[in-house]
Design a protein around this motif. Structure first.
Motif, short mmCIF file in Angstrom:
data_model
loop_
_atom_site.label_atom_id
_atom_site.label_comp_id
_atom_site.label_asym_id
_atom_site.label_seq_id
_atom_site.Cartn_x
_atom_site.Cartn_y
_atom_site.Cartn_z
N ARG A 1 0.85 -1.20 0.00
CA ARG A 1 0.00 0.00 0.00
C ARG A 1 0.88 1.24 0.00
O ARG A 1 1.85 1.31 0.75
N SER A 2 0.50 2.22 -0.80
CA SER A 2 1.20 3.50 -0.76
C SER A 2 0.70 4.27 0.47
O SER A 2 -0.30 3.91 1.08
N HIS B 1 -2.80 5.33 -0.15
CA HIS B 1 -3.72 4.20 0.00
C HIS B 1 -4.01 3.93 1.48
O HIS B 1 -5.16 3.68 1.87
N ARG B 2 -2.98 4.00 2.33
CA ARG B 2 -3.17 3.82 3.77
C ARG B 2 -4.08 4.89 4.34
O ARG B 2 -4.96 4.61 5.15
N LYS C 1 -7.81 4.36 3.13
CA LYS C 1 -8.46 3.21 3.74
C LYS C 1 -8.36 3.22 5.26
O LYS C 1 -8.92 2.34 5.92
N GLU D 1 -1.62 -5.05 2.45
CA GLU D 1 -2.98 -5.51 2.64
C GLU D 1 -3.09 -6.89 2.02
O GLU D 1 -2.51 -7.15 0.96
#
Length: 159
Positions: free
Chosen positions: A67-68, A71-72, A75, A82
């Motif tokens: 995850r970038s 993205h973290r 989410k 993930e």
């Protein structure tokens, strides 16, 4: 799906989310590909009907995805990875060399034994317990992963 089957000269691979709905789409595509004359190469070790009872369970696998930071944040996650669940199907024009079985759940490693949930070439689900007394097979079972063929192929001879 029918157009993909007709256009395929080698193989067709379909990937869906690892949910009951995604699996239902995979089963529908599987039936259509078999009807179009293709052979199931993976994950199933056979081209017969799926032995998993609809509505009770579904066939899916897991892959760890990085995850970038964005993205973290989106989410609300804290880990740099993930575990993404997915269902898939690979079908070929030529009959593949089938696996004897496929590990369809994460192997459960216990003290002195490994429990494997398998889908077999005999078109059934089976649980296999591999204990330390199985020697090399036990070591292979400890290293087996969700989605692997079983039993493992022997190592290629060194040339």
């Amino acid at each position: 799906m029918d157009a993909a089957a007709a256009a395929a000269t080698g193989a067709v691979v379909i990937v869906e989310p690892g949910t009951p709905d995604g699996y239902a789409r995979i089963i529908e595509a599987r039936d259509r590909l078999i009807a179009a004359g293709l052979h199931i190469a993976a994950p199933c070790p056979h081209s017969a009907a799926c032995p998993i009872e609809p509505g009770t369970d579904w066939c899916h696998f897991s892959a760890r995805v990085s995850r970038s930071s964005l993205h973290r944040q989106v989410k609300g996650g804290s880990l740099a990875y993930e575990d993404e669940k997915f269902s898939y199907l690979a079908a070929t024009r030529f009959p593949p060399e089938p696996a004897a079985a496929r590990v369809i759940r994460r192997p459960q490693i216990r003290k002195g034994q490994v429990l494997l949930e398998l889908c077999t070439a005999q078109e059934q689900l089976r649980r296999e317990t591999v204990s330390k007394r199985h020697g090399t097979l036990y070591r292979a079972a400890r290293d087996a992963e969700w989605g692997d063929s079983w039993p493992p192929h022997p190592a290629e001879p060194a040339s």
